[in-house]
Design an enzyme around this catalytic site. Sequence first.
Site, PDB file in Angstrom:
ATOM      1  N   GLU A  81       1.007  -1.068  -0.039  1.00 35.95           N
ATOM      2  CA  GLU A  81      -0.027   0.116  -0.008  1.00 35.95           C
ATOM      3  C   GLU A  81       0.812   1.313   0.103  1.00 35.95           C
ATOM      4  O   GLU A  81       0.724   2.329   0.476  1.00 35.95           O
ATOM      5  CB  GLU A  81      -0.822  -0.014   1.074  1.00 35.95           C
ATOM      6  N   CYS A 113      -3.564  -3.685   4.427  1.00 38.97           N
ATOM      7  CA  CYS A 113      -2.457  -4.622   4.981  1.00 38.97           C
ATOM      8  C   CYS A 113      -2.984  -6.230   4.452  1.00 38.97           C
ATOM      9  O   CYS A 113      -2.261  -7.268   5.061  1.00 38.97           O
ATOM     10  CB  CYS A 113      -2.359  -4.777   6.550  1.00 38.97           C
ATOM     11  N   HIS A 235      -2.301 -10.033  12.244  1.00 30.52           N
ATOM     12  CA  HIS A 235      -2.013  -8.899  11.742  1.00 30.52           C
ATOM     13  C   HIS A 235      -1.497  -8.066  13.117  1.00 30.52           C
ATOM     14  O   HIS A 235      -2.215  -7.956  13.935  1.00 30.52           O
ATOM     15  CB  HIS A 235      -2.770  -8.201  10.808  1.00 30.52           C
TER      16      HIS A 235
END
Length: 394
Positions: A81, A113, A235
């Site tokens: 990103e 993400c 994450h």
Amino acid sequence: MPLSIGIESLSLYTPRFSLPLHSLAEARGIDPNKYIIGLGQEEMSVMPPDEDIVSMAANAASKIITPEVKDSIKLIMFATESGVDQSKAAGLWVHHLLDLPKKCRIIELKQACYSATCALTLARSYLSLHPDERVLVIASDNARYGLNTPGEPTQGCAAAAFLVSHTPRLLEIEPEQGYHSEHIMDFWRPNYLSEAIVDGKYSTRAYLSTLASSWDDYAMKSKRGFHDHSRFCYHVPFSKMAEKAHERLVKINSEQNPSDTLDISKSPSHSLTYSKKIGNGYTASLYISLASLLENDPHDLSLQRLGLFSYGSGCVGEFFSGIVPKEYTLLKDKNRLAHEDLISSRKALSCSEYEQLFSHSTPTNGSEYMTPVLTEQGFRFKGVKNHERLYEHV
Ligand code: HMG
């Protein structure tokens, strides 16, 4: 007999500079415990002007592209990103820098993400039709929020490169995935900004509700429960978030099974060893967490099932699982030593040195510009000439 497809090798890279978060706290007049205990972060990697997502990606991938595997890589998926071009896939520079075969396809994927996990899922489907090939997945990002913002201590930068193939030596991916997508504005970065806009508290709530929804979908499809998994990886925008994610899964399980006792060995602590020092690696973050778990958990995880949760703001979440093959033990110590060395050999910056690197501006009009040489080893971003990005190996 289901096909065995998964992660064969995995390499991390992070630039050579870090900022201890106690120095940041001191400079901002904040109690260091807010960062170290409240967010669970100790340090963050800092991007110098002569690195970017391409140099980090090439540095990570170069460690796993051996002569034996090179010719079988027919697809490269670059998840990021922090894109450097609106048209050209960043993977093409990496393909060139690593001299990969011309008979290869290269694309770039974006969804905050989450996109490296999408690449892994797509690679699995692709390889079921092309059993002799390998897919190179690269996740590379620079997490930037801005000086003096609440997001500042949750920055970081890193790349994770992994080969997906029919010879998984690190994680065999199972077919069931649970997912959840929803248009929300918790975090985004318009094209004209170099830092993300974020509604921090809302983003943490969105992460947790997306986890719950993705888990429900996964549990329904796989017919598995919490105790069918030996460990979990999440994450990691900051370590405390992964701990809260784990608490949420434990809570969901205890609501469904009130008589269950909590097994604390399942807590995500070993998966957080690297992230606590690197910070948020956006797309790379879940795979930093996976490497950290496989390399630092003292128990033998052979033939154990891991549960993994990927979250990309905006938002898409996916919960999936994998079985750790016995062969992982052959790579464990070598990989751990390489990654520990990468992290411990970074130069710790003072807060004013970090601010200088953060504020270093690169021309945005394509005018000729050469970067100062701060990266003395590996691939570096050399500068821009005739609107073209230049890289070199030093
Ligand atoms: P904040 O407002 O500065 O922090 O922002 P806070 O006041 O909420 O404090 C944080 C924690 O520290 C709290 O713990 C405090 O109690 C504690 P909690 O209540 O949450 O358990 N605390 C202390 N602890 C010990 N000693 C002290 C002390 N003081 C306070 N003295 C926030 C925090 C995370 C919101 C901010 O850093 C931020 O906006 N970060 C960026 C957004 C983010 O990381 N979101 C995570 C979910 S979204 C996601 O993961 C996607 C993402 O990776 C992007 C993508 O997908 O591309 C971000």
